[in-house]
Scaffold this motif. Structure first.
Motif, PDB file in Angstrom:
ATOM      1  N   GLY A 150       0.791  -1.218   0.000  1.00 19.62           N
ATOM      2  CA  GLY A 150       0.000   0.000   0.000  1.00 19.62           C
ATOM      3  C   GLY A 150       0.819   1.262   0.000  1.00 19.62           C
ATOM      4  O   GLY A 150       0.343   2.313   0.437  1.00 19.62           O
ATOM      5  N   GLU A 151       2.064   1.198  -0.476  1.00 20.59           N
ATOM      6  CA  GLU A 151       2.880   2.403  -0.560  1.00 20.59           C
ATOM      7  C   GLU A 151       2.429   3.288  -1.730  1.00 20.59           C
ATOM      8  O   GLU A 151       2.774   4.473  -1.777  1.00 20.59           O
ATOM      9  CB  GLU A 151       4.352   2.005  -0.719  1.00 20.59           C
ATOM     10  CG  GLU A 151       4.864   1.215   0.467  1.00 20.59           C
ATOM     11  CD  GLU A 151       6.181   0.533   0.190  1.00 20.59           C
ATOM     12  OE1 GLU A 151       6.780  -0.004   1.147  1.00 20.59           O
ATOM     13  OE2 GLU A 151       6.624   0.498  -0.980  1.00 20.59           O
ATOM     14  N   ILE A 152       1.698   2.704  -2.627  1.00 23.69           N
ATOM     15  CA  ILE A 152       1.009   3.412  -3.692  1.00 23.69           C
ATOM     16  C   ILE A 152      -0.262   2.629  -3.964  1.00 23.69           C
ATOM     17  O   ILE A 152      -0.298   1.405  -3.768  1.00 23.69           O
ATOM     18  CB  ILE A 152       1.874   3.534  -4.966  1.00 23.69           C
ATOM     19  CG1 ILE A 152       1.243   4.519  -5.965  1.00 23.69           C
ATOM     20  CG2 ILE A 152       2.124   2.183  -5.602  1.00 23.69           C
ATOM     21  CD1 ILE A 152       2.153   4.871  -7.133  1.00 23.69           C
ATOM     22  N   GLY A 153      -1.320   3.316  -4.365  1.00 24.17           N
ATOM     23  CA  GLY A 153      -2.581   2.645  -4.644  1.00 24.17           C
ATOM     24  C   GLY A 153      -2.864   2.584  -6.133  1.00 24.17           C
ATOM     25  O   GLY A 153      -2.336   3.378  -6.919  1.00 24.17           O
ATOM     26  N   PRO A 154      -3.708   1.657  -6.572  1.00 28.67           N
ATOM     27  CA  PRO A 154      -4.008   1.533  -8.002  1.00 28.67           C
ATOM     28  C   PRO A 154      -4.694   2.772  -8.578  1.00 28.67           C
ATOM     29  O   PRO A 154      -4.538   3.067  -9.763  1.00 28.67           O
ATOM     30  CB  PRO A 154      -4.908   0.298  -8.072  1.00 28.67           C
ATOM     31  CG  PRO A 154      -5.491   0.162  -6.703  1.00 28.67           C
ATOM     32  CD  PRO A 154      -4.433   0.663  -5.774  1.00 28.67           C
ATOM     33  N   ARG A 155      -5.432   3.494  -7.755  1.00 25.59           N
ATOM     34  CA  ARG A 155      -6.062   4.722  -8.255  1.00 25.59           C
ATOM     35  C   ARG A 155      -5.012   5.758  -8.631  1.00 25.59           C
ATOM     36  O   ARG A 155      -5.160   6.462  -9.630  1.00 25.59           O
ATOM     37  CB  ARG A 155      -7.035   5.287  -7.207  1.00 25.59           C
ATOM     38  CG  ARG A 155      -8.260   4.417  -6.968  1.00 25.59           C
ATOM     39  CD  ARG A 155      -9.248   5.119  -6.046  1.00 25.59           C
ATOM     40  NE  ARG A 155      -8.732   5.253  -4.690  1.00 25.59           N
ATOM     41  CZ  ARG A 155      -9.087   4.471  -3.667  1.00 25.59           C
ATOM     42  NH1 ARG A 155      -9.967   3.491  -3.852  1.00 25.59           N
ATOM     43  NH2 ARG A 155      -8.603   4.659  -2.465  1.00 25.59           N
ATOM     44  N   ARG A 156      -3.955   5.876  -7.832  1.00 23.06           N
ATOM     45  CA  ARG A 156      -2.887   6.822  -8.151  1.00 23.06           C
ATOM     46  C   ARG A 156      -2.152   6.379  -9.420  1.00 23.06           C
ATOM     47  O   ARG A 156      -1.819   7.209 -10.278  1.00 23.06           O
ATOM     48  CB  ARG A 156      -1.905   6.935  -6.980  1.00 23.06           C
ATOM     49  CG  ARG A 156      -0.700   7.833  -7.266  1.00 23.06           C
ATOM     50  CD  ARG A 156      -1.119   9.253  -7.649  1.00 23.06           C
ATOM     51  NE  ARG A 156      -1.781   9.935  -6.545  1.00 23.06           N
ATOM     52  CZ  ARG A 156      -2.493  11.044  -6.685  1.00 23.06           C
ATOM     53  NH1 ARG A 156      -2.680  11.580  -7.883  1.00 23.06           N
ATOM     54  NH2 ARG A 156      -3.074  11.612  -5.626  1.00 23.06           N
ATOM     55  N   VAL A 157      -1.891   5.083  -9.547  1.00 22.82           N
ATOM     56  CA  VAL A 157      -1.211   4.595 -10.749  1.00 22.82           C
ATOM     57  C   VAL A 157      -2.054   4.898 -11.982  1.00 22.82           C
ATOM     58  O   VAL A 157      -1.548   5.375 -13.007  1.00 22.82           O
ATOM     59  CB  VAL A 157      -0.918   3.088 -10.632  1.00 22.82           C
ATOM     60  CG1 VAL A 157      -0.298   2.564 -11.929  1.00 22.82           C
ATOM     61  CG2 VAL A 157       0.011   2.798  -9.456  1.00 22.82           C
ATOM     62  N   LEU A 158      -3.343   4.611 -11.894  1.00 23.76           N
ATOM     63  CA  LEU A 158      -4.232   4.878 -13.019  1.00 23.76           C
ATOM     64  C   LEU A 158      -4.269   6.370 -13.348  1.00 23.76           C
ATOM     65  O   LEU A 158      -4.280   6.770 -14.526  1.00 23.76           O
ATOM     66  CB  LEU A 158      -5.638   4.367 -12.697  1.00 23.76           C
ATOM     67  CG  LEU A 158      -6.659   4.376 -13.837  1.00 23.76           C
ATOM     68  CD1 LEU A 158      -6.192   3.491 -14.991  1.00 23.76           C
ATOM     69  CD2 LEU A 158      -8.021   3.910 -13.331  1.00 23.76           C
ATOM     70  N   ALA A 159      -4.268   7.214 -12.329  1.00 21.07           N
ATOM     71  CA  ALA A 159      -4.260   8.665 -12.556  1.00 21.07           C
ATOM     72  C   ALA A 159      -2.970   9.098 -13.253  1.00 21.07           C
ATOM     73  O   ALA A 159      -2.986   9.986 -14.128  1.00 21.07           O
ATOM     74  CB  ALA A 159      -4.426   9.400 -11.231  1.00 21.07           C
ATOM     75  N   MET A 160      -1.839   8.506 -12.884  1.00 13.98           N
ATOM     76  CA  MET A 160      -0.581   8.826 -13.553  1.00 13.98           C
ATOM     77  C   MET A 160      -0.628   8.452 -15.026  1.00 13.98           C
ATOM     78  O   MET A 160      -0.118   9.179 -15.885  1.00 13.98           O
ATOM     79  CB  MET A 160       0.574   8.100 -12.861  1.00 13.98           C
ATOM     80  CG  MET A 160       0.955   8.645 -11.505  1.00 13.98           C
ATOM     81  SD  MET A 160       2.375   7.735 -10.831  1.00 13.98           S
ATOM     82  CE  MET A 160       2.697   8.651  -9.328  1.00 13.98           C
ATOM     83  N   VAL A 161      -1.233   7.299 -15.312  1.00  8.81           N
ATOM     84  CA  VAL A 161      -1.380   6.895 -16.714  1.00  8.81           C
ATOM     85  C   VAL A 161      -2.226   7.908 -17.460  1.00  8.81           C
ATOM     86  O   VAL A 161      -1.901   8.324 -18.584  1.00  8.81           O
ATOM     87  CB  VAL A 161      -1.998   5.484 -16.807  1.00  8.81           C
ATOM     88  CG1 VAL A 161      -2.307   5.134 -18.262  1.00  8.81           C
ATOM     89  CG2 VAL A 161      -1.069   4.433 -16.197  1.00  8.81           C
ATOM     90  N   ARG A 162      -3.311   8.337 -16.842  1.00 10.10           N
ATOM     91  CA  ARG A 162      -4.206   9.305 -17.496  1.00 10.10           C
ATOM     92  C   ARG A 162      -3.506  10.647 -17.755  1.00 10.10           C
ATOM     93  O   ARG A 162      -3.834  11.350 -18.705  1.00 10.10           O
ATOM     94  CB  ARG A 162      -5.443   9.549 -16.626  1.00 10.10           C
ATOM     95  CG  ARG A 162      -6.473   8.440 -16.677  1.00 10.10           C
ATOM     96  CD  ARG A 162      -7.822   8.981 -16.213  1.00 10.10           C
ATOM     97  NE  ARG A 162      -8.830   7.941 -16.178  1.00 10.10           N
ATOM     98  CZ  ARG A 162      -9.293   7.374 -15.077  1.00 10.10           C
ATOM     99  NH1 ARG A 162      -8.812   7.746 -13.895  1.00 10.10           N
ATOM    100  NH2 ARG A 162     -10.227   6.437 -15.117  1.00 10.10           N
ATOM    101  N   GLU A 163      -2.570  10.998 -16.881  1.00 11.30           N
ATOM    102  CA  GLU A 163      -1.851  12.255 -17.083  1.00 11.30           C
ATOM    103  C   GLU A 163      -1.038  12.237 -18.370  1.00 11.30           C
ATOM    104  O   GLU A 163      -0.800  13.277 -18.991  1.00 11.30           O
ATOM    105  CB  GLU A 163      -0.917  12.524 -15.897  1.00 11.30           C
ATOM    106  CG  GLU A 163      -1.648  12.900 -14.605  1.00 11.30           C
ATOM    107  CD  GLU A 163      -0.698  12.977 -13.430  1.00 11.30           C
ATOM    108  OE1 GLU A 163       0.540  12.832 -13.644  1.00 11.30           O
ATOM    109  OE2 GLU A 163      -1.159  13.163 -12.297  1.00 11.30           O
TER     110      GLU A 163
END
Length: 481
Positions: free
Chosen positions: A247-260
């Motif tokens: 949980g040092e990073i969550g899948p929502r943050r990863v997905l948001a980075m992809v969207r950026e």
């Protein structure tokens, strides 16, 4: 009277996109960040040795991050409910927030803890930090859980636009007077015998490293991920699995980075990677709805599969040590032992070899991975092993038996991966690097290799063991009639 709130950290060791943290901050005057080390309550799936190593680093990173806000992580050890009650009594807390876990034993424990704390008069709430969607939110048209990934991910894909991360806090409330924290070293998470050199050389646990790793991947290597992810000699994968597990990073943050970087995360060239986030979701969906699959096959016909009994212990040890005489298998197992991680393509090869060529139970492989992987996740580990063994959801058919020689020649054509992890074979020509037993004796001698002395002879014949596996599968087919 000041409102004091306990934030109970588990495998959500981050400040960014942390729903429990955001909920705890509402009307909070005093915040008590807590970690309770209670591995006995996770039995029989208490963290393995490699996971404990990562946990130590992740907790140290979390404490350091909290200290920049003028607080710190209160570390306790023992029964989680008893420790939480002790901290409540010492701080006067009235609310406790945490993020949910989905493996069967922990889920049951957390349910009992929530019920007990509410009976004590506390407000106890849990939240979703580790998944895009709760396992009960995604269902078939008839309300049943999914057992086929493609249909599952199609249903998830229709809702991806609704998913977004929460921001990291800019400030945190000060802590109240609270019990002394145990020193992290008292948890004895690090090995007494320093076998972890390779782990320390390879990994940096913690939220900062996770965010940096994700950004570097999404802004660079993700474009070539679809092809590079299958080549074990390359750094072609995201290497985020351990960061996601803790949980040092969550899948929502990863997905948001992809969207950026890419407007549509379901389009080329990023769709293949985003599907892997979906595969992780699918694993948690399955373990939630089918908790028995940590130890038993989802396809119950496979309970009848006749596993090997003769010489099983010797063969298992050879596989664990990377001494099977099959170079791609041995390279993978040695990479695992040294770094706590193995390339996913090679994971499939070594799992197929264990369950089909050696005909040893997938549960034995799952247990070894559980102890040696830094990214040992019960949901993903169970799904992966059952997929390889042919007995799980959306599994590879049992009769699909990976040929490790052909897999090596296709995905490690130059032999760079094998040469790195099996250096005794380094002087062999590419033609023989994946099957040294076929090399002429003069060539072996020139390369400084005597099979059985410098490198093992194969412990099984690949063709004969394949035929034996197919014969064993006939028993499974008969059980389903």
């Amino acid at each position: 009277m000041p409102s004091t709130v306990i934030l109970w950290f588990r495998r959500d060791l981050r400040l960014d996109d942390n729903p429990a943290l955001q909920a705890a901050l509402i009307d909070c005057d005093r915040l008590v960040p807590v970690y309770v080390h209670d591995p006995d309550s996770e039995a029989p799936w208490a963290p393995g040795a490699a996971s404990r190593w990562w946990l130590h680093g992740s907790l140290a990173s979390m404490d350091q991050a909290l200290q920049t806000f003028g607080t710190g992580l209160l570390i306790a050890r023992g029964d989680a409910l008893a420790e939480l009650r002790r901290i409540v009594a010492a701080t006067g807390a009235t609310r406790i927030h945490w993020n949910r876990l989905y493996d069967p034993t922990t889920r049951d424990r957390d349910g009992r803890i929530k019920q007990a704390l509410r009976a004590d008069g506390l407000r106890a709430e849990s939240h979703n930090a580790s998944l895009l969607f709760e396992p009960w939110e995604i269902a078939t048209g008839t309300g049943e859980p999914y057992r086929v990934f493609t249909a599952f991910w199609r249903r998830c894909g229709a809702r991806l636009s609704d998913v977004g991360p929460l921001p990291a806090p800019t400030t945190l409330p000060p802590p109240p007077e609270s019990p002394d924290s145990l020193p992290l070293e008292n948890l004895a998470l690090l090995p007494r015998i320093p076998w972890d050199t390779g782990l320390r050389e390879t990994w940096t646990p913690g939220e900062t490293a996770a965010l940096e790793q994700a950004r570097a991947f999404v802004q660079g290597r993700i474009q070539g991920y679809a092809s590079a992810r299958d080549l074990p000699a390359l750094a072609g994968t995201s290497a985020l699995s351990s960061h996601l597990h803790f949980g040092e990073i969550g899948p929502r943050r990863v997905l948001a980075m992809v969207r950026e970087q890419w407007d549509d995360p379901t389009a080329d060239p990023v769709e293949t990677f985003v599907r892997e986030i979906g595969w992780r979701e699918f694993a948690h969906h399955l373990i939630y709805h089918y908790p028995h699959t940590t130890d038993e096959p989802l396809d119950r016909r496979f309970a009848a599969l006749p596993w090997r009994e003769e010489d099983a212990d010797r063969l298992l040890r050879a596989w664990q040590r990377g001494e099977t005489g099959i170079p791609l298998v041995d390279a993978g197992m040695r990479q695992l032992w040294h770094t706590g991680w193995m390339h996913n393509r090679v994971r499939m090869v070594v799992a197929s070899f264990l369950t089909k060529n050696l005909r040893l139970p997938w549960q034995a492989g799952a247990r070894w991975f559980w102890d040696t992987l830094v990214d040992a996740d019960l949901a993903a580990n169970s799904l992966g092993w059952q997929w390889s063994a042919g007995c799980g959801a959306d599994a590879a058919p049992y009769f699909r038996i990976f040929n490790p020689v052909l897999q090596g020649e296709r995905f490690d054509k130059s032999g760079a991966y094998v040469r790195r992890w099996c250096p005794e074979l380094a002087r062999l020509p590419d033609k023989y690097i994946h099957q040294p037993w076929t090399a002429p004796s003069a060539l072996l001698e020139h390369a400084g290799i005597r099979l059985g002395r410098d490198y093992p002879a194969p412990i099984v014949d690949l063709k004969a063991s394949r035929e034996a596996a197919l014969a064993a599968y006939e028993v499974v087919k008969a059980a389903g009639r």
